[in-house]
Design a protein around this motif. Structure first.
Motif, PDB file in Angstrom:
ATOM      1  N   VAL A 306       3.073  10.647  -1.256  1.00  0.00           N
ATOM      2  CA  VAL A 306       2.095  10.200  -2.248  1.00  0.00           C
ATOM      3  C   VAL A 306       2.102   8.685  -2.349  1.00  0.00           C
ATOM      4  CG1 VAL A 306       1.477  10.237  -4.689  1.00  0.00           C
ATOM      5  CG2 VAL A 306       2.161  12.354  -3.556  1.00  0.00           C
ATOM      6  N   LEU A 307       3.279   8.083  -2.409  1.00  0.00           N
ATOM      7  CA  LEU A 307       3.359   6.626  -2.494  1.00  0.00           C
ATOM      8  C   LEU A 307       2.696   5.984  -1.280  1.00  0.00           C
ATOM      9  CD1 LEU A 307       4.312   4.021  -3.816  1.00  0.00           C
ATOM     10  CD2 LEU A 307       6.549   4.369  -2.738  1.00  0.00           C
ATOM     11  N   SER A 308       2.948   6.529  -0.094  1.00  0.00           N
ATOM     12  CA  SER A 308       2.337   5.994   1.114  1.00  0.00           C
ATOM     13  C   SER A 308       0.823   6.124   1.061  1.00  0.00           C
ATOM     14  CB  SER A 308       2.873   6.732   2.346  1.00  0.00           C
ATOM     15  OG  SER A 308       2.262   6.255   3.531  1.00  0.00           O
ATOM     16  N   GLY A 309       0.327   7.247   0.552  1.00  0.00           N
ATOM     17  CA  GLY A 309      -1.120   7.431   0.436  1.00  0.00           C
ATOM     18  C   GLY A 309      -1.745   6.442  -0.534  1.00  0.00           C
ATOM     19  N   ILE A 310      -1.061   6.196  -1.647  1.00  0.00           N
ATOM     20  CA  ILE A 310      -1.558   5.212  -2.621  1.00  0.00           C
ATOM     21  C   ILE A 310      -1.653   3.829  -1.979  1.00  0.00           C
ATOM     22  CG2 ILE A 310      -1.016   3.996  -4.761  1.00  0.00           C
ATOM     23  CD1 ILE A 310       0.294   6.600  -5.759  1.00  0.00           C
ATOM     24  N   LEU A 311      -0.587   3.438  -1.300  1.00  0.00           N
ATOM     25  CA  LEU A 311      -0.567   2.103  -0.697  1.00  0.00           C
ATOM     26  C   LEU A 311      -1.605   1.978   0.411  1.00  0.00           C
ATOM     27  CD1 LEU A 311       3.256   1.260  -0.549  1.00  0.00           C
ATOM     28  CD2 LEU A 311       1.605   0.791  -2.365  1.00  0.00           C
ATOM     29  N   THR A 312      -1.785   3.051   1.189  1.00  0.00           N
ATOM     30  CA  THR A 312      -2.792   3.015   2.254  1.00  0.00           C
ATOM     31  C   THR A 312      -4.190   2.818   1.675  1.00  0.00           C
ATOM     32  OG1 THR A 312      -1.450   4.409   3.705  1.00  0.00           O
ATOM     33  CG2 THR A 312      -3.823   4.320   4.150  1.00  0.00           C
ATOM     34  N   ASP A 313      -4.504   3.564   0.618  1.00  0.00           N
ATOM     35  CA  ASP A 313      -5.814   3.418  -0.012  1.00  0.00           C
ATOM     36  C   ASP A 313      -5.977   2.049  -0.662  1.00  0.00           C
ATOM     37  OD1 ASP A 313      -6.506   5.936   0.789  1.00  0.00           O
ATOM     38  OD2 ASP A 313      -6.298   6.876  -1.185  1.00  0.00           O
ATOM     39  N   MET A 314      -4.911   1.542  -1.296  1.00  0.00           N
ATOM     40  CA  MET A 314      -5.014   0.266  -1.997  1.00  0.00           C
ATOM     41  C   MET A 314      -5.083  -0.909  -1.033  1.00  0.00           C
ATOM     42  SD  MET A 314      -2.559   0.965  -5.319  1.00  0.00           S
ATOM     43  CE  MET A 314      -3.109  -0.422  -6.285  1.00  0.00           C
ATOM     44  N   ARG A 315      -4.516  -0.754   0.155  1.00  0.00           N
ATOM     45  CA  ARG A 315      -4.575  -1.850   1.124  1.00  0.00           C
ATOM     46  C   ARG A 315      -6.003  -2.120   1.549  1.00  0.00           C
ATOM     47  NH1 ARG A 315      -3.645  -6.539   2.062  1.00  0.00           N
ATOM     48  NH2 ARG A 315      -2.171  -7.256   3.626  1.00  0.00           N
ATOM     49  N   LYS A 316      -6.867  -1.121   1.475  1.00  0.00           N
ATOM     50  CA  LYS A 316      -8.274  -1.305   1.822  1.00  0.00           C
ATOM     51  C   LYS A 316      -9.011  -2.132   0.764  1.00  0.00           C
ATOM     52  CE  LYS A 316      -8.211   3.259   3.995  1.00  0.00           C
ATOM     53  NZ  LYS A 316      -8.665   4.679   3.857  1.00  0.00           N
ATOM     54  N   ILE A 317      -8.427  -2.212  -0.417  1.00  0.00           N
ATOM     55  CA  ILE A 317      -9.087  -2.871  -1.547  1.00  0.00           C
ATOM     56  C   ILE A 317      -8.535  -4.261  -1.796  1.00  0.00           C
ATOM     57  CG2 ILE A 317      -9.588  -2.705  -4.023  1.00  0.00           C
ATOM     58  CD1 ILE A 317      -9.117   0.324  -3.760  1.00  0.00           C
ATOM     59  N   PHE A 318      -7.208  -4.424  -1.691  1.00  0.00           N
ATOM     60  CA  PHE A 318      -6.538  -5.650  -2.118  1.00  0.00           C
ATOM     61  C   PHE A 318      -6.058  -6.451  -0.908  1.00  0.00           C
ATOM     62  CE2 PHE A 318      -6.007  -2.538  -5.563  1.00  0.00           C
ATOM     63  CZ  PHE A 318      -6.547  -3.252  -6.618  1.00  0.00           C
ATOM     64  N   PRO A 319      -6.777  -7.517  -0.531  1.00  0.00           N
ATOM     65  CA  PRO A 319      -6.407  -8.296   0.659  1.00  0.00           C
ATOM     66  C   PRO A 319      -5.282  -9.302   0.435  1.00  0.00           C
ATOM     67  CG  PRO A 319      -8.402  -9.179  -0.318  1.00  0.00           C
ATOM     68  CD  PRO A 319      -8.058  -7.946  -1.110  1.00  0.00           C
ATOM     69  N   PHE A 320      -4.925  -9.564  -0.810  1.00  0.00           N
ATOM     70  CA  PHE A 320      -3.893 -10.573  -1.086  1.00  0.00           C
ATOM     71  C   PHE A 320      -2.590 -10.194  -0.390  1.00  0.00           C
ATOM     72  CE2 PHE A 320      -1.170 -12.721  -4.564  1.00  0.00           C
ATOM     73  CZ  PHE A 320      -1.268 -13.967  -3.939  1.00  0.00           C
ATOM     74  N   GLU A 321      -1.863 -11.192   0.072  1.00  0.00           N
ATOM     75  CA  GLU A 321      -0.665 -10.922   0.871  1.00  0.00           C
ATOM     76  C   GLU A 321       0.519 -10.427   0.043  1.00  0.00           C
ATOM     77  OE1 GLU A 321       1.663 -14.965   1.690  1.00  0.00           O
ATOM     78  OE2 GLU A 321      -0.504 -15.197   1.985  1.00  0.00           O
ATOM     79  N   LEU A 322       0.460 -10.569  -1.276  1.00  0.00           N
ATOM     80  CA  LEU A 322       1.535 -10.077  -2.140  1.00  0.00           C
ATOM     81  C   LEU A 322       1.129  -8.760  -2.790  1.00  0.00           C
ATOM     82  CD1 LEU A 322       2.622 -13.347  -4.027  1.00  0.00           C
ATOM     83  CD2 LEU A 322       3.498 -12.438  -1.859  1.00  0.00           C
ATOM     84  N   PHE A 323       2.084  -7.826  -2.852  1.00  0.00           N
ATOM     85  CA  PHE A 323       1.865  -6.563  -3.554  1.00  0.00           C
ATOM     86  C   PHE A 323       3.101  -6.261  -4.388  1.00  0.00           C
ATOM     87  CE2 PHE A 323       1.653  -2.039  -4.300  1.00  0.00           C
ATOM     88  CZ  PHE A 323       0.301  -1.823  -4.517  1.00  0.00           C
ATOM     89  N   HIS A 324       2.877  -5.922  -5.665  1.00  0.00           N
ATOM     90  CA  HIS A 324       3.977  -5.747  -6.603  1.00  0.00           C
ATOM     91  C   HIS A 324       4.404  -4.277  -6.628  1.00  0.00           C
ATOM     92  CE1 HIS A 324       6.589  -6.657  -9.929  1.00  0.00           C
ATOM     93  NE2 HIS A 324       6.052  -7.854 -10.119  1.00  0.00           N
ATOM     94  N   LEU A 325       5.690  -4.053  -6.387  1.00  0.00           N
ATOM     95  CA  LEU A 325       6.242  -2.700  -6.350  1.00  0.00           C
ATOM     96  C   LEU A 325       7.125  -2.393  -7.559  1.00  0.00           C
ATOM     97  CD1 LEU A 325       7.121  -2.574  -2.553  1.00  0.00           C
ATOM     98  CD2 LEU A 325       5.415  -1.149  -3.697  1.00  0.00           C
ATOM     99  N   GLY A 326       7.110  -3.271  -8.552  1.00  0.00           N
ATOM    100  CA  GLY A 326       7.865  -2.986  -9.774  1.00  0.00           C
ATOM    101  C   GLY A 326       9.361  -2.946  -9.519  1.00  0.00           C
ATOM    102  N   GLY A 327       9.960  -1.795  -9.834  1.00  0.00           N
ATOM    103  CA  GLY A 327      11.398  -1.620  -9.636  1.00  0.00           C
ATOM    104  C   GLY A 327      12.229  -1.911 -10.864  1.00  0.00           C
ATOM    105  N   ASP A 328      11.585  -2.096 -12.013  1.00  0.00           N
ATOM    106  CA  ASP A 328      12.303  -2.464 -13.237  1.00  0.00           C
ATOM    107  C   ASP A 328      12.622  -1.230 -14.071  1.00  0.00           C
ATOM    108  OD1 ASP A 328       9.457  -2.244 -13.663  1.00  0.00           O
ATOM    109  OD2 ASP A 328       9.820  -2.915 -15.713  1.00  0.00           O
TER     110      ASP A 328
END
Length: 538
Positions: A306-328
């Motif tokens: 599921v996480l991989s699917g989310i990131l794959t779909d979001m990569r099509k939308i967000f071209p910025f080189e930084l992506f926040h993965l939280g972890g807090d």
């Protein structure tokens, strides 16, 4: 000033406020004669004592006129500068005016319109009179995004003269050479705790451009709601508050494109493995158990699918080189207290902390495979600093002293110390926001370069459409100047009235542009004025 409350002793507070506002308004007017009220303060500038009138039919010339980004921005700023309507250029005027400035020359050296971290935002702005007495305004920039910053400064030089009903550029001639201090100047917006309509998000993005902020950190999803459409896993947005409080893929595209037209990157965040309880509304198998719902189940392949699917779909939308993965704020009790997860830990000879590290690093690898540089909240660095990928950007929030440790390890850092740059902390005054220093405790030039900048964070537990702009502004502007302007050239603290007066002026500028920025000096952020008075005292 005693006359102000001599006749009305029971209205002391209101009357006193009125007198102070008169005094400060006069002081602002006097200060304006000796210091330009441009926010954030440019790196280098000189000015004179002349005034030039600006033609409401101002035209754009120069090679930048070929850029849709610059042309659209020019039209946008023209609407701001000449917001008083046609009374000064239309049928109500009976006298023909020979305007000094009829053209704005914008020259850009690069044809590239790629917006990424560290794009050149420098610009030069010159206002002068030529030998014929005509006014001349030129913006020079290396990129279209530098031209956008120059247009914002130009708009702040222009003011409406009510006596002549013309727009004037005071203090000409101008020579401004400007560039940002930090490449990353952000505002985090939380749309999980309260849904914000797309138009409200766009209003916030517009107001960010006025303060020359350049990154919208979009904290889209959290425990409380999952409002974003994910085509690969369409049941995820069952975690939204309601069917009316959602963002389609098209909405997300629109926000990214709207931002780019203003020189603003959008960094999306998917916070894992904690802060993800809403995911299980659509896919309950993501929970360790129905009674223990976070963090996400680390033991299941489905979680990472599921996480991989989310990131794959979001990569099509967000071209910025930084992506926040939280972890807090990952509390691992659900893992150790759920039998199948605990058994998985035992089979792999893992502790719960080992599993936390495993999850974060696996998520990082997914992001890296999509050519994103991962951003993580500081807990990941505090727990396993040597295991993070070298491209990791560590996002400080818990307190001071984190960025010095991060850059000493060779990693990059974003400063957001909650004690000074969390906007939902309503008792933090403007000067504490202003005086916060991202490079505090970092003395080596090589390590200072690893601090990308910082961002103010608008967490949404107590902010929605009704009050989010008042909570953001004007305190976010204080951080914006700290991130843009040279440290040695900016005044600091309440004891220095220059910074306060300039911020009050900028707050009133925001108000004139339709941004409901709150009073500057009230004890609590976003609170209303206590009584009558000038905008400049509130």
């Amino acid at each position: 000033m005693s006359w102000c409350f001599y006749y009305y002793p029971t209205l002391f507070i209101i009357a006193f406020s009125f007198c102070i506002s008169q005094t400060l308004a006069a002081k602002i007017s006097q200060t304006h004669n000796s210091l330009p009220f441009i926010w954030p303060l440019p790196a280098k500038f000189t000015f004179g004592n002349d005034s030039l009138s600006v033609d409401p039919s101002l035209s754009l010339i120069g090679n930048a006129a070929a850029s849709a980004i610059v042309r659209t921005a020019f039209d946008r700023y023209k609407g701001i500068v000449f917001r008083n309507g046609n009374s000064f250029g239309g049928f109500l005027r009976t006298v023909t005016v020979d305007y000094d400035v009829t053209k704005l020359n914008v020259v850009v050296n690069s044809k590239s319109e790629e917006l990424q971290l560290g794009v050149d935002e420098s610009y030069n702005l010159f206002v002068s009179k030529d030998t014929t007495g005509s006014g001349k305004v030129t913006i020079e920039a290396n990129t279209v995004f530098g031209a956008l910053r120059g247009l914002e400064t130009f708009s702040q030089l222009c003011s409406f003269d009510y006596s002549t009903k013309t727009v004037q550029i005071d203090k000409a001639p101008w020579s401004i050479r400007d560039k940002p201090r930090f490449p990353y100047r952000g505002l985090m917006l939380d749309t999980s705790r309260h849904y914000l309509p797309v138009d409200v998000i766009k209003q916030i993005i517009e107001s960010m451009s006025y303060a020359k902020l350049n990154v919208l950190h979009w904290h889209i999803i959290d425990d409380q709601s999952f409002p974003l459409e994910v085509p690969t896993y369409p049941k995820l947005w069952k975690g939204s508050y309601s069917k009316w409080e959602r963002y389609t893929v098209e909405d997300a595209y629109e926000i990214v494109n709207f931002s780019k037209m203003r020189g603003i990157n959008v960094m999306a965040e998917v916070d894992v493995p904690g802060h993800a309880k809403s995911w299980g509304t659509g896919y309950p198998d993501l929970w360790p158990s129905p009674s223990c719902r976070m963090p996400l189940d680390v033991s299941k392949k489905f979680t990472f699918d599921v996480l991989s699917g989310i990131l794959t779909d979001m990569r099509k939308i967000f071209p910025f080189e930084l992506f926040h993965l939280g972890g807090d704020e990952v509390h691992t009790g659900c893992w150790t207290n759920t039998s199948h997860v605990n058994k998985w830990l035992e089979n792999l000879n893992m502790t719960a902390n080992d599993a936390y590290e495993h999850f974060v690093l696996r998520a990082q690898n997914m992001a890296l495979s999509k050519n994103w540089s991962p951003v993580n909240w500081e807990e990941t660095f505090n727990t396993f600093p040597t295991k993070l990928h070298p491209r990791t950007v560590v996002h400080n929030w818990l307190g001071p002293g984190v960025c010095p440790r991060v850059v000493a390890k060779g990693l990059r850092c974003i400063f957001s110390n909650q004690g000074v740059w969390y906007l939902d902390h309503l008792d933090v005054p403007w000067d504490e926001v202003y005086n916060a220093e991202p490079l505090e405790g970092i003395h080596k030039a090589s390590e200072q370069k690893l601090v990308l900048g910082g961002e103010v964070c608008m967490w949404g537990e107590t902010a929605d459409t009704s009050d989010v702009q008042q909570t953001i502004w004007p305190r976010a502007a204080a951080a914006a100047e700290r991130l843009w302007s040279e440290r040695q050239s900016t005044s600091t603290g309440k004891s220095d009235s220059t910074a306060l007066l300039r911020l009050q002026y900028f707050r009133c500028l925001l108000n004139r542009r339709g941004v409901p920025a709150a009073p500057v000096t009230n004890f609590y952020g976003r609170t209303a004025p206590i009584g009558p008075g000038s905008c400049f005292d509130q």
